[in-house]
Design a protein around this motif. Sequence first.
Motif, PDB file in Angstrom:
ATOM      1  N   GLU A   1      11.869 -42.051 -13.621  1.00 52.80           N
ATOM      2  CA  GLU A   1      13.264 -41.738 -13.363  1.00 52.80           C
ATOM      3  C   GLU A   1      13.358 -40.787 -12.184  1.00 52.80           C
ATOM      4  O   GLU A   1      12.380 -40.161 -11.789  1.00 52.80           O
ATOM      5  CB  GLU A   1      13.922 -41.090 -14.585  1.00 52.80           C
ATOM      6  CG  GLU A   1      13.262 -39.800 -15.014  1.00 52.80           C
ATOM      7  CD  GLU A   1      13.892 -39.192 -16.258  1.00 52.80           C
ATOM      8  OE1 GLU A   1      13.587 -38.032 -16.555  1.00 52.80           O
ATOM      9  OE2 GLU A   1      14.691 -39.887 -16.911  1.00 52.80           O
ATOM     10  N   ASN A   2      14.550 -40.728 -11.624  1.00 50.51           N
ATOM     11  CA  ASN A   2      14.763 -39.844 -10.490  1.00 50.51           C
ATOM     12  C   ASN A   2      14.818 -38.388 -10.958  1.00 50.51           C
ATOM     13  O   ASN A   2      15.353 -38.081 -12.016  1.00 50.51           O
ATOM     14  CB  ASN A   2      16.078 -40.186  -9.787  1.00 50.51           C
ATOM     15  CG  ASN A   2      16.346 -39.253  -8.623  1.00 50.51           C
ATOM     16  OD1 ASN A   2      15.494 -39.070  -7.766  1.00 50.51           O
ATOM     17  ND2 ASN A   2      17.521 -38.668  -8.601  1.00 50.51           N
ATOM     18  N   SER A   3      14.234 -37.505 -10.163  1.00 47.14           N
ATOM     19  CA  SER A   3      14.313 -36.075 -10.430  1.00 47.14           C
ATOM     20  C   SER A   3      14.056 -35.345  -9.122  1.00 47.14           C
ATOM     21  O   SER A   3      13.584 -35.934  -8.145  1.00 47.14           O
ATOM     22  CB  SER A   3      13.285 -35.640 -11.489  1.00 47.14           C
ATOM     23  OG  SER A   3      11.975 -35.747 -10.972  1.00 47.14           O
ATOM     24  N   MET A   4      14.387 -34.064  -9.121  1.00 44.15           N
ATOM     25  CA  MET A   4      14.130 -33.285  -7.921  1.00 44.15           C
ATOM     26  C   MET A   4      12.637 -33.222  -7.646  1.00 44.15           C
ATOM     27  O   MET A   4      12.200 -33.205  -6.490  1.00 44.15           O
ATOM     28  CB  MET A   4      14.694 -31.880  -8.084  1.00 44.15           C
ATOM     29  CG  MET A   4      14.566 -31.033  -6.819  1.00 44.15           C
ATOM     30  SD  MET A   4      15.256 -29.390  -7.028  1.00 44.15           S
ATOM     31  CE  MET A   4      14.168 -28.713  -8.248  1.00 44.15           C
ATOM     32  N   LYS A   5      11.810 -33.208  -8.698  1.00 48.00           N
ATOM     33  CA  LYS A   5      10.370 -33.137  -8.520  1.00 48.00           C
ATOM     34  C   LYS A   5       9.851 -34.386  -7.804  1.00 48.00           C
ATOM     35  O   LYS A   5       9.025 -34.297  -6.891  1.00 48.00           O
ATOM     36  CB  LYS A   5       9.695 -32.985  -9.883  1.00 48.00           C
ATOM     37  CG  LYS A   5      10.118 -31.725 -10.639  1.00 48.00           C
ATOM     38  CD  LYS A   5       9.533 -31.717 -12.042  1.00 48.00           C
ATOM     39  CE  LYS A   5      10.003 -30.499 -12.820  1.00 48.00           C
ATOM     40  NZ  LYS A   5       9.474 -30.469 -14.191  1.00 48.00           N
ATOM     41  N   VAL A   6      10.329 -35.544  -8.234  1.00 48.77           N
ATOM     42  CA  VAL A   6       9.917 -36.785  -7.581  1.00 48.77           C
ATOM     43  C   VAL A   6      10.396 -36.809  -6.136  1.00 48.77           C
ATOM     44  O   VAL A   6       9.704 -37.282  -5.241  1.00 48.77           O
ATOM     45  CB  VAL A   6      10.455 -38.003  -8.370  1.00 48.77           C
ATOM     46  CG1 VAL A   6      10.136 -39.306  -7.641  1.00 48.77           C
ATOM     47  CG2 VAL A   6       9.867 -38.029  -9.769  1.00 48.77           C
ATOM     48  N   SER A   7      11.597 -36.272  -5.911  1.00 47.57           N
ATOM     49  CA  SER A   7      12.126 -36.203  -4.547  1.00 47.57           C
ATOM     50  C   SER A   7      11.248 -35.336  -3.656  1.00 47.57           C
ATOM     51  O   SER A   7      10.982 -35.668  -2.498  1.00 47.57           O
ATOM     52  CB  SER A   7      13.557 -35.657  -4.571  1.00 47.57           C
ATOM     53  OG  SER A   7      14.075 -35.573  -3.259  1.00 47.57           O
ATOM     54  N   VAL A   8      10.779 -34.204  -4.196  1.00 47.09           N
ATOM     55  CA  VAL A   8       9.896 -33.322  -3.427  1.00 47.09           C
ATOM     56  C   VAL A   8       8.578 -34.032  -3.106  1.00 47.09           C
ATOM     57  O   VAL A   8       8.064 -33.954  -1.983  1.00 47.09           O
ATOM     58  CB  VAL A   8       9.632 -32.015  -4.197  1.00 47.09           C
ATOM     59  CG1 VAL A   8       8.508 -31.213  -3.545  1.00 47.09           C
ATOM     60  CG2 VAL A   8      10.898 -31.178  -4.266  1.00 47.09           C
ATOM     61  N   LEU A   9       8.028 -34.741  -4.089  1.00 46.98           N
ATOM     62  CA  LEU A   9       6.782 -35.467  -3.865  1.00 46.98           C
ATOM     63  C   LEU A   9       6.975 -36.548  -2.809  1.00 46.98           C
ATOM     64  O   LEU A   9       6.107 -36.755  -1.950  1.00 46.98           O
ATOM     65  CB  LEU A   9       6.301 -36.088  -5.181  1.00 46.98           C
ATOM     66  CG  LEU A   9       4.972 -36.868  -5.125  1.00 46.98           C
ATOM     67  CD1 LEU A   9       3.842 -35.984  -4.597  1.00 46.98           C
ATOM     68  CD2 LEU A   9       4.615 -37.423  -6.496  1.00 46.98           C
ATOM     69  N   GLN A  10       8.088 -37.225  -2.854  1.00 48.06           N
ATOM     70  CA  GLN A  10       8.371 -38.234  -1.831  1.00 48.06           C
ATOM     71  C   GLN A  10       8.454 -37.609  -0.447  1.00 48.06           C
ATOM     72  O   GLN A  10       7.947 -38.154   0.534  1.00 48.06           O
ATOM     73  CB  GLN A  10       9.669 -38.960  -2.143  1.00 48.06           C
ATOM     74  CG  GLN A  10       9.946 -40.111  -1.166  1.00 48.06           C
ATOM     75  CD  GLN A  10      11.418 -40.359  -0.955  1.00 48.06           C
ATOM     76  OE1 GLN A  10      12.255 -39.588  -1.414  1.00 48.06           O
ATOM     77  NE2 GLN A  10      11.742 -41.419  -0.254  1.00 48.06           N
ATOM     78  N   ASN A  11       9.102 -36.440  -0.367  1.00 47.93           N
ATOM     79  CA  ASN A  11       9.204 -35.755   0.926  1.00 47.93           C
ATOM     80  C   ASN A  11       7.823 -35.368   1.453  1.00 47.93           C
ATOM     81  O   ASN A  11       7.580 -35.401   2.667  1.00 47.93           O
ATOM     82  CB  ASN A  11      10.079 -34.511   0.788  1.00 47.93           C
ATOM     83  CG  ASN A  11      11.536 -34.855   0.582  1.00 47.93           C
ATOM     84  OD1 ASN A  11      11.979 -35.937   0.963  1.00 47.93           O
ATOM     85  ND2 ASN A  11      12.286 -33.952  -0.022  1.00 47.93           N
ATOM     86  N   MET A  12       6.930 -34.979   0.559  1.00 48.77           N
ATOM     87  CA  MET A  12       5.571 -34.644   0.982  1.00 48.77           C
ATOM     88  C   MET A  12       4.863 -35.869   1.553  1.00 48.77           C
ATOM     89  O   MET A  12       4.204 -35.794   2.606  1.00 48.77           O
ATOM     90  CB  MET A  12       4.783 -34.082  -0.199  1.00 48.77           C
ATOM     91  CG  MET A  12       5.257 -32.735  -0.687  1.00 48.77           C
ATOM     92  SD  MET A  12       4.377 -32.207  -2.171  1.00 48.77           S
ATOM     93  CE  MET A  12       2.703 -32.124  -1.547  1.00 48.77           C
ATOM     94  N   LEU A  13       5.015 -37.004   0.877  1.00 49.81           N
ATOM     95  CA  LEU A  13       4.390 -38.232   1.378  1.00 49.81           C
ATOM     96  C   LEU A  13       5.047 -38.671   2.680  1.00 49.81           C
ATOM     97  O   LEU A  13       4.381 -39.174   3.584  1.00 49.81           O
ATOM     98  CB  LEU A  13       4.499 -39.338   0.328  1.00 49.81           C
ATOM     99  CG  LEU A  13       3.690 -39.111  -0.946  1.00 49.81           C
ATOM    100  CD1 LEU A  13       3.949 -40.229  -1.947  1.00 49.81           C
ATOM    101  CD2 LEU A  13       2.204 -38.998  -0.650  1.00 49.81           C
TER     102      LEU A  13
END
Length: 426
Positions: free
Chosen positions: A163-175
């Motif tokens: 599911e979407n979360s701020m944590k997943v968003s941060v990880l995506q930004n890192m990638l």
Amino acid sequence: MGVFFKKDFLVYWRDRKEMLIALFMPLVLILVLGFALPNWVENSNRSLEMKAALVIKDQHDEGVAAFQESLSGLSISAEEKNALSRAAEAFHPEAMLMNMFGDDEVEEFLHVAKLDDKTAHAQLKEEQVEAVITIPEGYTLAALNKLLLQDGDGAALVLTAAENSMKVSVLQNMLDGLLGTVNYQAALGSGMAQQGSMVEGEHALANGPVGGLEQIEGVDMITSFQYYALAVSIFFALSVSSTTAFKSITEKREMVFMRLLLAGTHPFRYLSGKVGSTLCMSLLQSAVLILVSHVLFQLFPGKSMIFWIGLAFIIFMLCLTVAALSALYTALLFRMNDADVATGISFILLVVLGVIGGNLVPIYILPDWLMQIGSVTPNGLALMSMIQWIQGSSFQDLRLPILYQGIFFVIILAASLWIFPRRGRI
């Protein structure tokens, strides 16, 4: 009901100043929040702590060997082949990722464990990890062909999340940061190879991004402007219910309701007018806000008509609950002798719902227990439903949240009718 609906709707319509404020204030808030807090929380903290799994399906050595073997069929000089071969040996996607994850600042909030594919996805399903990063089979060969020979479509890292979360968003930004400079690094490595100066080229390739494409399975990430536009529009739609009750103070003071009773009008017809006018005004306000925000900030480019129909249905169900809340606040107003107490209760409830429902602050920065409570409030439920719909969820996934909104409407309206004074009780 028609006469009372017309009366209440005209009361709204005549207050043009308030209507303009209700339109322009949320647009200003969306603009300010969208630019001031583009990534919600940029610094690592406890709210960002997460666990992720790294699955490596790629056979790096075999990919490098296959690439080097393919060089024999190219009509280039032996020196260029040697340079490309050395560059291929320096390319190691797993090492690049682990080097990024091993950074001291990253390790403060991100913990990555190497797992096999079956175990990683089992842990994702059991919520032991929040994301799975996969280096797919054939990644090295495809990436080298694209980076060094400009052949093929490149490689793809796969990020899978439940599911979407701020944590997943941060990880995506890192990638994204790791992969974002792929064209520059590829051009640099290729240029160095052509000039025969491969020391710098190999170093750039070894320390640069993996390259190729990035795919995210499971969710489509939501932008900050999309989030704030939805959250603010929901909050201001919610505020219409309090406004309706506030306008009833004048009618109570001037004994409009008493005169209606003396005329033989059923009390519930008066309340139904409040519900109908609130429903229309909240629908109108939400539609205008989202459409204007879409035009100004390009919220949903390229979305189909099915998407807009689904979004409109979610908004409609929310506005039904808002209309029921207006009936509840109005009933409390007529039940209580002190109108200030009733309006104070409605204002406090509005703020509390706005905070825990993710309308006044991003829901993902709240504590987990508060986030769970907020996700079952009418406004929080609507916000999460909209986010899921934007991320590509099917209508089947939204049936339960929509059913809950209908249940909220029935329960709140029934409570309003029970509280609202009947003939002989005033």
